[in-house]
Design a protein around this motif. Sequence first.
Motif, PDB file in Angstrom:
ATOM      1  N   LEU A  48       0.826  -1.208   0.000  1.00  0.00           N
ATOM      2  CA  LEU A  48       0.000   0.000   0.000  1.00  0.00           C
ATOM      3  C   LEU A  48       0.858   1.255   0.000  1.00  0.00           C
ATOM      4  CD1 LEU A  48      -3.181   0.633   2.093  1.00  0.00           C
ATOM      5  CD2 LEU A  48      -1.311   2.277   2.214  1.00  0.00           C
ATOM      6  N   VAL A  49       0.413   2.260  -0.768  1.00  0.00           N
ATOM      7  CA  VAL A  49       1.038   3.586  -0.762  1.00  0.00           C
ATOM      8  C   VAL A  49      -0.054   4.642  -0.825  1.00  0.00           C
ATOM      9  CG1 VAL A  49       3.227   2.918  -1.813  1.00  0.00           C
ATOM     10  CG2 VAL A  49       1.318   3.581  -3.270  1.00  0.00           C
ATOM     11  N   LEU A 151       0.096  -7.011   5.049  1.00  0.00           N
ATOM     12  CA  LEU A 151       0.069  -5.772   4.279  1.00  0.00           C
ATOM     13  C   LEU A 151       1.357  -5.004   4.527  1.00  0.00           C
ATOM     14  CD1 LEU A 151      -1.426  -3.605   2.562  1.00  0.00           C
ATOM     15  CD2 LEU A 151      -2.339  -2.712   4.732  1.00  0.00           C
ATOM     16  N   MET A 152       2.088  -4.709   3.461  1.00  0.00           N
ATOM     17  CA  MET A 152       3.298  -3.907   3.544  1.00  0.00           C
ATOM     18  C   MET A 152       2.960  -2.486   3.113  1.00  0.00           C
ATOM     19  SD  MET A 152       6.931  -4.645   1.671  1.00  0.00           S
ATOM     20  CE  MET A 152       8.392  -3.664   2.007  1.00  0.00           C
ATOM     21  N   VAL A 153       3.286  -1.512   3.946  1.00  0.00           N
ATOM     22  CA  VAL A 153       2.981  -0.110   3.664  1.00  0.00           C
ATOM     23  C   VAL A 153       4.290   0.616   3.370  1.00  0.00           C
ATOM     24  CG1 VAL A 153       1.916   2.002   4.520  1.00  0.00           C
ATOM     25  CG2 VAL A 153       0.974  -0.226   5.175  1.00  0.00           C
ATOM     26  N   GLU A 154       4.406   1.185   2.166  1.00  0.00           N
ATOM     27  CA  GLU A 154       5.650   1.813   1.743  1.00  0.00           C
ATOM     28  C   GLU A 154       5.548   3.337   1.646  1.00  0.00           C
ATOM     29  OE1 GLU A 154       8.159   0.084  -1.162  1.00  0.00           O
ATOM     30  OE2 GLU A 154       7.215  -1.880  -1.040  1.00  0.00           O
ATOM     31  N   GLY A 155       4.562   3.916   2.252  1.00  0.00           N
ATOM     32  CA  GLY A 155       4.523   5.377   2.289  1.00  0.00           C
ATOM     33  C   GLY A 155       3.189   5.933   1.847  1.00  0.00           C
ATOM     34  N   HIS A 160       1.878   6.621   6.959  1.00  0.00           N
ATOM     35  CA  HIS A 160       2.562   6.009   8.091  1.00  0.00           C
ATOM     36  C   HIS A 160       2.106   6.635   9.412  1.00  0.00           C
ATOM     37  CE1 HIS A 160       6.085   4.462   5.439  1.00  0.00           C
ATOM     38  NE2 HIS A 160       5.299   3.460   5.793  1.00  0.00           N
ATOM     39  N   THR A 161       2.018   7.946   9.428  1.00  0.00           N
ATOM     40  CA  THR A 161       1.609   8.646  10.652  1.00  0.00           C
ATOM     41  C   THR A 161       0.214   8.230  11.083  1.00  0.00           C
ATOM     42  OG1 THR A 161       3.034  10.552  10.190  1.00  0.00           O
ATOM     43  CG2 THR A 161       1.146  10.917  11.649  1.00  0.00           C
ATOM     44  N   PRO A 187      10.865  16.614   4.342  1.00  0.00           N
ATOM     45  CA  PRO A 187       9.786  15.734   4.823  1.00  0.00           C
ATOM     46  C   PRO A 187      10.306  14.707   5.812  1.00  0.00           C
ATOM     47  CG  PRO A 187      10.449  15.126   2.597  1.00  0.00           C
ATOM     48  CD  PRO A 187      11.165  16.402   2.915  1.00  0.00           C
ATOM     49  N   ARG A 188       9.558  14.535   6.886  1.00  0.00           N
ATOM     50  CA  ARG A 188       9.933  13.579   7.932  1.00  0.00           C
ATOM     51  C   ARG A 188       8.942  12.427   7.998  1.00  0.00           C
ATOM     52  NH1 ARG A 188      12.760  17.937   9.096  1.00  0.00           N
ATOM     53  NH2 ARG A 188      14.665  17.678  10.341  1.00  0.00           N
ATOM     54  N   LEU A 189       9.418  11.313   8.561  1.00  0.00           N
ATOM     55  CA  LEU A 189       8.622  10.092   8.539  1.00  0.00           C
ATOM     56  C   LEU A 189       7.308  10.249   9.287  1.00  0.00           C
ATOM     57  CD1 LEU A 189       8.187   7.121   7.917  1.00  0.00           C
ATOM     58  CD2 LEU A 189       9.622   6.547   9.877  1.00  0.00           C
ATOM     59  N   PHE A 190       7.347  10.800  10.495  1.00  0.00           N
ATOM     60  CA  PHE A 190       6.138  10.909  11.296  1.00  0.00           C
ATOM     61  C   PHE A 190       5.842  12.362  11.621  1.00  0.00           C
ATOM     62  CE2 PHE A 190       7.576   6.553  12.624  1.00  0.00           C
ATOM     63  CZ  PHE A 190       6.554   5.877  11.976  1.00  0.00           C
TER      64      PHE A 190
END
Length: 385
Positions: A48-49, A151-155, A160-161, A187-190
Amino acid sequence: MPRPYVLLSAAVSLDGCLDDIGPERLLLSGPEDFDQVDEERAASDAILVGAGTLRADRPRLLVNSAERRARREEAGRPAYPLKVAVSGSGDLSPGDPFWTTGGERLLYTTDKGAEVAGARLGGSADVRALGPAVDWAALLDDLGARGVRRLMVEGGARVHTQLLQLGFADELRLAVAPLVVGEPDAPRLFGPGAYPGGPRGRMAVLSTQRLGDVVVVRYAPTVPGTTDAATAADRHWLRIACELAAGCPPSKTAFSVGAVIVGADGSELARGRSREGGDPVVHAEEAAFAKLAADDPRLAAATVYSSLEPCARRASRPRPCARLIVDAGVRRVVTAWREPDTFVPGADGIGLLAGAGVVVAEVPELAKEAVRPNRHLVPPRSGQE
């Protein structure tokens, strides 16, 4: 149907950035990590993206390895996992590689976004409207009903947040690059907001691994209402054991079992599965121990994760797996499913282990995962179904 196991996967800088603010994409990872990501994709039922990632990176989200695709097909799965996009507006480009390359494609959007997506994408995707806003609980329920178990989430960062804040993330995989971006607008991950466990809630470190100049760290998010970090690690490694069991060559005369031996520092020491290497009688724990020296000092503080209770009696080898564990000096075992009486009535591997002073923990919530590749061998009541 149960919701899928959700793995969040990302590469970040030391200061938590996903990219810099330059026109070119900042390459944070390397070939070793890319290969492991490809392996993670191959092990997933869906990837998922979010819409931002689709527009910025134009990902294909394919399994690149022909060997891994072949293994999926041999197991009765499609060559590529289901590709899932999430967009509130539905305003996406039909020319993006996501829509034009292999694999089935699914778009989750809003009621209004479904109208836009229908006009923009035509028949290139299955469009599922979730109401006036994207409802993550409904999305995960729908994926579960479609048979998606992993489920793999790649962004991207927003996706993600939201999943982490809502408590829907089961695992976080971070590839940490040895550089600092240092740009305040990068841009930051969370993003900001409330997360499970609060600002003092610490995640459980499941494992660390060096891949080239990148360090991959796996975390289990804090589970609300619990403080036992080992529980998260146990679920992680036992899920891997169950996945190994699912990959065993099928048999009508023996169970399919997976086992992982994990050191005190959270690193994987060895893994094994039933009938590994073409040996029709080798057991999972036996296959894992065979990859380590008998006097390996790490075994004394290790944990053995086995999808099925280690056997207490067997005719095919001098020592059953429970005895192998005791003789190796291992003091802790975690399992998901007690052995039914299918082949060895009255077997009590847990009793043998406990009698030798080994601590045994059971995780019955994963029993269905352990039973799934063995459903042809056990009646429903024994299979926890």
